[in-house]
Motif scaffolding. Structure first.
Motif, PDB file in Angstrom:
ATOM      1  N   LEU A  15       0.839  -1.203   0.000  1.00 18.57           N
ATOM      2  CA  LEU A  15       0.000   0.000   0.000  1.00 18.57           C
ATOM      3  C   LEU A  15       0.874   1.252   0.000  1.00 18.57           C
ATOM      4  CD1 LEU A  15      -2.942  -0.766   2.416  1.00 18.57           C
ATOM      5  CD2 LEU A  15      -2.988  -0.567  -0.036  1.00 18.57           C
ATOM      6  N   ILE A  18       2.166   1.880  -3.465  1.00 23.79           N
ATOM      7  CA  ILE A  18       1.133   2.436  -4.337  1.00 23.79           C
ATOM      8  C   ILE A  18       0.986   3.932  -4.063  1.00 23.79           C
ATOM      9  CG2 ILE A  18      -1.313   2.378  -4.872  1.00 23.79           C
ATOM     10  CD1 ILE A  18      -1.234  -0.620  -4.262  1.00 23.79           C
ATOM     11  N   ILE A  34      -4.087  12.857  -1.671  1.00 21.81           N
ATOM     12  CA  ILE A  34      -4.748  11.618  -1.262  1.00 21.81           C
ATOM     13  C   ILE A  34      -3.750  10.461  -1.298  1.00 21.81           C
ATOM     14  CG2 ILE A  34      -5.696  10.525  -3.349  1.00 21.81           C
ATOM     15  CD1 ILE A  34      -7.819  11.502  -0.420  1.00 21.81           C
ATOM     16  N   ILE A  38      -2.893   7.677   1.586  1.00 22.75           N
ATOM     17  CA  ILE A  38      -2.737   6.225   1.410  1.00 22.75           C
ATOM     18  C   ILE A  38      -1.458   5.760   2.100  1.00 22.75           C
ATOM     19  CG2 ILE A  38      -2.384   4.392  -0.286  1.00 22.75           C
ATOM     20  CD1 ILE A  38      -4.130   5.917  -2.195  1.00 22.75           C
ATOM     21  N   THR A  41      -1.975   5.663   5.851  1.00 26.43           N
ATOM     22  CA  THR A  41      -2.779   4.495   6.224  1.00 26.43           C
ATOM     23  C   THR A  41      -1.932   3.229   6.235  1.00 26.43           C
ATOM     24  OG1 THR A  41      -4.641   5.573   5.193  1.00 26.43           O
ATOM     25  CG2 THR A  41      -4.878   3.261   5.670  1.00 26.43           C
ATOM     26  N   ILE A  45      -1.238   0.535   9.322  1.00 30.66           N
ATOM     27  CA  ILE A  45      -1.376  -0.928   9.330  1.00 30.66           C
ATOM     28  C   ILE A  45      -0.150  -1.560   9.974  1.00 30.66           C
ATOM     29  CG2 ILE A  45      -1.547  -2.975   7.887  1.00 30.66           C
ATOM     30  CD1 ILE A  45      -3.157  -1.383   5.939  1.00 30.66           C
ATOM     31  N   ILE A  67      -3.111   9.523  12.734  1.00 26.22           N
ATOM     32  CA  ILE A  67      -4.381   9.937  12.155  1.00 26.22           C
ATOM     33  C   ILE A  67      -4.637  11.418  12.449  1.00 26.22           C
ATOM     34  CG2 ILE A  67      -6.871   9.653  12.336  1.00 26.22           C
ATOM     35  CD1 ILE A  67      -6.447   6.696  12.590  1.00 26.22           C
TER      36      ILE A  67
ATOM     37  N   SER B  15      -8.005  -4.086  -0.403  1.00 30.90           N
ATOM     38  CA  SER B  15      -7.312  -2.819  -0.142  1.00 30.90           C
ATOM     39  C   SER B  15      -6.338  -2.505  -1.262  1.00 30.90           C
ATOM     40  CB  SER B  15      -6.509  -2.876   1.160  1.00 30.90           C
ATOM     41  OG  SER B  15      -7.215  -3.460   2.169  1.00 30.90           O
ATOM     42  N   ALA B  19      -6.656   0.622  -3.783  1.00 35.84           N
ATOM     43  CA  ALA B  19      -5.602   1.636  -3.797  1.00 35.84           C
ATOM     44  C   ALA B  19      -5.066   1.825  -5.208  1.00 35.84           C
ATOM     45  CB  ALA B  19      -4.478   1.232  -2.852  1.00 35.84           C
ATOM     46  N   VAL B  35     -10.760   5.445  -2.748  1.00 36.35           N
ATOM     47  CA  VAL B  35     -10.034   5.615  -1.482  1.00 36.35           C
ATOM     48  C   VAL B  35     -10.967   5.333  -0.307  1.00 36.35           C
ATOM     49  CG1 VAL B  35      -8.834   7.274  -0.033  1.00 36.35           C
ATOM     50  CG2 VAL B  35      -8.364   7.196  -2.448  1.00 36.35           C
ATOM     51  N   LEU B  38     -10.952   1.756   0.089  1.00 36.56           N
ATOM     52  CA  LEU B  38      -9.679   1.361   0.714  1.00 36.56           C
ATOM     53  C   LEU B  38      -9.741   1.562   2.222  1.00 36.56           C
ATOM     54  CD1 LEU B  38      -6.576   0.838   0.781  1.00 36.56           C
ATOM     55  CD2 LEU B  38      -6.291   3.246   0.336  1.00 36.56           C
ATOM     56  N   PHE B  39     -10.221   2.731   2.669  1.00 37.05           N
ATOM     57  CA  PHE B  39     -10.223   3.031   4.097  1.00 37.05           C
ATOM     58  C   PHE B  39     -11.157   2.085   4.853  1.00 37.05           C
ATOM     59  CE2 PHE B  39      -8.824   7.721   3.635  1.00 37.05           C
ATOM     60  CZ  PHE B  39      -7.543   7.293   3.411  1.00 37.05           C
ATOM     61  N   VAL B  42      -9.364  -1.172   5.170  1.00 37.98           N
ATOM     62  CA  VAL B  42      -8.284  -1.081   6.165  1.00 37.98           C
ATOM     63  C   VAL B  42      -8.866  -1.122   7.574  1.00 37.98           C
ATOM     64  CG1 VAL B  42      -6.509   0.451   7.075  1.00 37.98           C
ATOM     65  CG2 VAL B  42      -6.648   0.033   4.647  1.00 37.98           C
ATOM     66  N   VAL B  45      -9.137  -4.622   8.407  1.00 39.29           N
ATOM     67  CA  VAL B  45      -7.835  -5.182   8.799  1.00 39.29           C
ATOM     68  C   VAL B  45      -7.542  -4.832  10.253  1.00 39.29           C
ATOM     69  CG1 VAL B  45      -5.361  -5.035   8.392  1.00 39.29           C
ATOM     70  CG2 VAL B  45      -6.909  -5.182   6.472  1.00 39.29           C
ATOM     71  N   GLN B  58     -10.735   4.993  12.302  1.00 39.23           N
ATOM     72  CA  GLN B  58     -10.496   4.956  10.858  1.00 39.23           C
ATOM     73  C   GLN B  58     -11.781   5.263  10.094  1.00 39.23           C
ATOM     74  OE1 GLN B  58      -7.574   4.174   9.318  1.00 39.23           O
ATOM     75  NE2 GLN B  58      -8.298   3.955   7.234  1.00 39.23           N
ATOM     76  N   VAL B  61     -13.078   9.159  11.481  1.00 42.29           N
ATOM     77  CA  VAL B  61     -12.236  10.311  11.151  1.00 42.29           C
ATOM     78  C   VAL B  61     -11.767  10.256   9.701  1.00 42.29           C
ATOM     79  CG1 VAL B  61     -10.126  11.519  11.701  1.00 42.29           C
ATOM     80  CG2 VAL B  61     -11.520  10.620  13.526  1.00 42.29           C
ATOM     81  N   TYR B  62     -11.187   9.111   9.291  1.00 41.05           N
ATOM     82  CA  TYR B  62     -10.645   9.043   7.936  1.00 41.05           C
ATOM     83  C   TYR B  62     -11.765   9.019   6.899  1.00 41.05           C
ATOM     84  CZ  TYR B  62      -5.630   8.669   7.313  1.00 41.05           C
ATOM     85  OH  TYR B  62      -4.318   8.943   7.172  1.00 41.05           O
ATOM     86  N   LEU B  67     -12.054  12.278   4.256  1.00 39.71           N
ATOM     87  CA  LEU B  67     -12.362  11.977   2.864  1.00 39.71           C
ATOM     88  C   LEU B  67     -13.514  12.830   2.342  1.00 39.71           C
ATOM     89  CD1 LEU B  67     -10.867   9.975   1.172  1.00 39.71           C
ATOM     90  CD2 LEU B  67     -12.938   8.679   1.100  1.00 39.71           C
TER      91      LEU B  67
END
Lengths: 101, 173
Positions: A15, A18, A34, A38, A41, A45, A67, B15, B19, B35, B38-39, B42, B45, B58, B61-62, B67
């Protein structure tokens, strides 16, 4: 779950790559920002994986801080973008050549 | 392969796919929606890694705040000329090479470190005893209380900075 840590870190690395590719290749400023999200993020992980496999909550706390910083970065970046598009419409870095010698 | 492993591999594959689609779509709104996918994956995960609070943050907020903020900006700006432009710069093969080299380096380093320590077993953590959210909260308001307060200062600086940057200057000639 019996996933080895290496697989989690591999997902994070893919990720992140990417995100690096998107940041370097795209010419639209919003897509570049953006791509940074990514990448952040992907790092989260990794942190969550380390936290899980070492039984230590500090990884998750660090991910929360990441975050928060991502939110601050998004606010500043998009504020800059709005100020920029007021002078040069289109949000494309190929147009921003004023500092080219 | 049990169910949790299968779900993890699905989340990982989804994901990576979303992405890739996010950085290659031409329409910025489509990129934002990928995206978002993706979030959310994630966040799944994170749930499998027993980081429940992180998964909630996640999503809220994300996916919920940052977003939507990006989507607002995409729709606010006039990007109608964007379809005629090439989506990648001329340097995109170099960028792809950098990404691939990064993946290869990470994989090599992980194989090397995996050879040194074979055990990847999950440590029996405190989280399994009294829940991950309480555990993170105790860390956050215990040893990490000062960084937590500093993050609030950073966010305040970001709010003021964004307002100052995006404010329309009064014309004073």
């Amino acid at each position: 779950m019996t996933i080895p840590l290496n697989v989690v870190l591999g997902l994070s690395a893919v990720l992140f790559s990417i995100g690096v590719f998107g940041f370097l290749a795209r010419r639209n400023i919003i897509l570049m920002l953006i791509s940074i999200e990514i990448m952040l993020t992907a790092v989260n992980i990794s942190l969550a994986g380390f936290s899980h496999y070492s039984g230590d909550a500090r990884g998750q706390v660090l991910a929360l801080f990441v975050i928060a910083i991502a939110a601050a970065e998004a606010g500043i970046g998009l504020g800059l973008l709005i100020a920029l598009t007021r002078n040069k419409p289109g949000a494309n870095v190929s147009d921003l050549t004023d500092l080219k010698g | 392969m049990n169910l949790a492993n299968a779900i993890f591999y699905y989340m990982a594959a989804a994901s990576i796919a979303s992405a890739l689609l996010a950085v290659t779509r031409k329409n910025p709104v489509h990129s934002m929606l990928w995206v978002l996918a993706l979030f959310l994956h994630v966040a799944g995960v994170f749930l499998l890694l027993r980081a429940e609070f992180l998964a909630a943050v996640q999503v809220i907020v994300y996916a919920g705040a940052i977003l939507i903020f990006y989507l607002f900006i995409v729709m606010l700006l006039d990007l109608s000329g964007e379809h005629a432009r090439p989506r990648f710069g001329k340097q995109w093969p170099l960028a792809a090479a950098v990404g691939v080299i990064f993946i290869v380096l990470m994989m090599v380093s992980q194989v090397e470190s995996g050879r040194q320590s074979e055990d990847t077993a999950v440590v029996q953590s405190e989280a399994t005893q009294h829940g991950s959210v309480a555990w993170v909260g105790q860390q956050l308001f215990g040893p990490f209380a000062l960084p937590f307060e500093i993050v609030s200062l950073v966010l305040l600086a970001a709010i003021i900075g964004a307002v100052v940057l995006a404010r329309r200057r009064a014309v004073t000639t």
